[in-house]
Structure formats: C-alpha cells, structure tokens
Write a protein that holds these residues in place. Structure first.
Motif, PDB file in Angstrom:
ATOM      1  N   UNK A 100      47.839  21.837  29.241  1.00 47.47           N
ATOM      2  CA  UNK A 100      46.638  22.292  28.532  1.00 47.47           C
ATOM      3  C   UNK A 100      46.203  23.650  29.060  1.00 47.47           C
ATOM      4  N   UNK A 101      46.059  24.593  28.154  1.00 51.94           N
ATOM      5  CA  UNK A 101      45.600  25.938  28.505  1.00 51.94           C
ATOM      6  C   UNK A 101      44.425  26.287  27.609  1.00 51.94           C
ATOM      7  N   UNK A 102      43.396  26.855  28.218  1.00 49.16           N
ATOM      8  CA  UNK A 102      42.207  27.276  27.474  1.00 49.16           C
ATOM      9  C   UNK A 102      42.066  28.787  27.583  1.00 49.16           C
ATOM     10  N   UNK A 103      41.767  29.399  26.441  1.00 46.15           N
ATOM     11  CA  UNK A 103      41.534  30.834  26.391  1.00 46.15           C
ATOM     12  C   UNK A 103      40.139  31.086  25.842  1.00 46.15           C
ATOM     13  N   UNK A 104      39.444  32.004  26.441  1.00 45.73           N
ATOM     14  CA  UNK A 104      38.180  32.494  25.914  1.00 45.73           C
ATOM     15  C   UNK A 104      38.445  33.935  25.510  1.00 45.73           C
ATOM     16  N   UNK A 105      38.359  34.208  24.214  1.00 44.73           N
ATOM     17  CA  UNK A 105      38.716  35.522  23.694  1.00 44.73           C
ATOM     18  C   UNK A 105      37.509  36.448  23.778  1.00 44.73           C
ATOM     19  N   UNK A 106      37.726  37.583  24.394  1.00 42.44           N
ATOM     20  CA  UNK A 106      36.652  38.546  24.597  1.00 42.44           C
ATOM     21  C   UNK A 106      36.690  39.692  23.609  1.00 42.44           C
ATOM     22  N   UNK A 107      36.280  40.846  24.066  1.00 36.31           N
ATOM     23  CA  UNK A 107      36.089  41.993  23.171  1.00 36.31           C
ATOM     24  C   UNK A 107      37.244  43.000  23.207  1.00 36.31           C
ATOM     25  N   UNK A 108      38.330  42.666  23.873  1.00 41.61           N
ATOM     26  CA  UNK A 108      39.477  43.573  23.915  1.00 41.61           C
ATOM     27  C   UNK A 108      40.131  43.663  22.528  1.00 41.61           C
ATOM     28  N   UNK A 109      41.016  44.601  22.400  1.00 42.51           N
ATOM     29  CA  UNK A 109      41.762  44.791  21.151  1.00 42.51           C
ATOM     30  C   UNK A 109      42.548  43.527  20.789  1.00 42.51           C
ATOM     31  N   UNK A 110      42.437  43.105  19.536  1.00 44.36           N
ATOM     32  CA  UNK A 110      43.187  41.926  19.070  1.00 44.36           C
ATOM     33  C   UNK A 110      44.680  42.121  19.294  1.00 44.36           C
ATOM     34  N   UNK A 111      45.171  43.315  19.015  1.00 44.94           N
ATOM     35  CA  UNK A 111      46.596  43.608  19.201  1.00 44.94           C
ATOM     36  C   UNK A 111      46.995  43.414  20.667  1.00 44.94           C
ATOM     37  N   UNK A 112      46.178  43.911  21.580  1.00 48.26           N
ATOM     38  CA  UNK A 112      46.479  43.769  23.009  1.00 48.26           C
ATOM     39  C   UNK A 112      46.494  42.303  23.435  1.00 48.26           C
ATOM     40  N   UNK A 113      45.551  41.511  22.919  1.00 48.93           N
ATOM     41  CA  UNK A 113      45.468  40.093  23.274  1.00 48.93           C
ATOM     42  C   UNK A 113      46.670  39.314  22.745  1.00 48.93           C
ATOM     43  N   UNK A 114      47.031  39.560  21.493  1.00 51.92           N
ATOM     44  CA  UNK A 114      48.178  38.865  20.901  1.00 51.92           C
ATOM     45  C   UNK A 114      49.462  39.251  21.624  1.00 51.92           C
ATOM     46  N   UNK A 115      49.618  40.524  21.920  1.00 51.52           N
ATOM     47  CA  UNK A 115      50.804  40.996  22.633  1.00 51.52           C
ATOM     48  C   UNK A 115      50.877  40.381  24.034  1.00 51.52           C
ATOM     49  N   UNK A 116      49.760  40.301  24.721  1.00 53.64           N
ATOM     50  CA  UNK A 116      49.710  39.717  26.059  1.00 53.64           C
ATOM     51  C   UNK A 116      50.101  38.244  26.026  1.00 53.64           C
ATOM     52  N   UNK A 117      49.535  37.506  25.096  1.00 49.60           N
ATOM     53  CA  UNK A 117      49.841  36.082  24.980  1.00 49.60           C
ATOM     54  C   UNK A 117      51.294  35.863  24.574  1.00 49.60           C
ATOM     55  N   UNK A 118      51.794  36.680  23.663  1.00 50.04           N
ATOM     56  CA  UNK A 118      53.188  36.573  23.229  1.00 50.04           C
ATOM     57  C   UNK A 118      54.141  36.792  24.408  1.00 50.04           C
TER      58      UNK A 118
END
Length: 90
Positions: free
Chosen positions: A61-79
């Motif tokens: 189980x992993x929980x993420x709280x999405x903040x105000x960073x760039x959506x592209x940066x967040x998706x790329x990081x998670x990928x």
C-alpha cells in the motif's frame, strides 16, 4: 490523495519510495508539496502484520498526496519509480 497497491511486496514498495524525486517521503500527508508514504514501512511499521491486514494495510500500500508541482513532473517521477520497482521483480 491517491492510494494504490503495487505489485510485489515490501522490496518493491521500498524501491518505489527510494526512486521518487519530486514526491518527498513523509508520514503526514498534509502540505502543498507532493508527499508519499508506505504505511507498512512508516506509520504502521510497529503494528503486527495480522492487525495491519485487518485494516487493509499491507506491504504494497502506497499513499500519495499530490501537491502544487507540475503535473508532468509528478507523472514522470511516479512513472520512473514504478519502472524501477518492476525491475526488482525480474
């Protein structure tokens, strides 16, 4: 808030967390920056496995709280982190 179960086990969960660069590790998920946690390895590490199972908190189980960073940066990081975990299972 995004919650998911990764494929594998504790090693894969740890690999995901270790390979995140934009998401910061944190036990409290209330902030403007993007945060990540694995309750089994962090907040609930001292709770017996049987009790965590009743609560639905297993090693993947992993929980993420999405903040105000760039959506592209967040998706790329998670990928990138998820792909690193896939290599562990091979």
């Amino acid at each position: 808030m995004v919650t998911f179960y990764c494929v594998g086990g504790k090693e894969e969960s740890a690999t995901i967390l270790q390979n995140l660069n934009v998401f910061a590790l944190a036990e409290s998920l209330g902030a403007v920056e993007s945060l990540a946690e694995c309750p089994a390895l962090m907040t609930h590490a001292s709770v017996p496995d049987e009790q965590r199972a009743v609560l639905g908190i297993d090693d993947t189980l992993i929980r993420l709280s999405v903040g105000i960073e760039s959506c592209h940066d967040l998706v790329s990081d998670l990928d990138s982190a998820l792909n690193a975990a896939l290599k562990v299972g091979k």
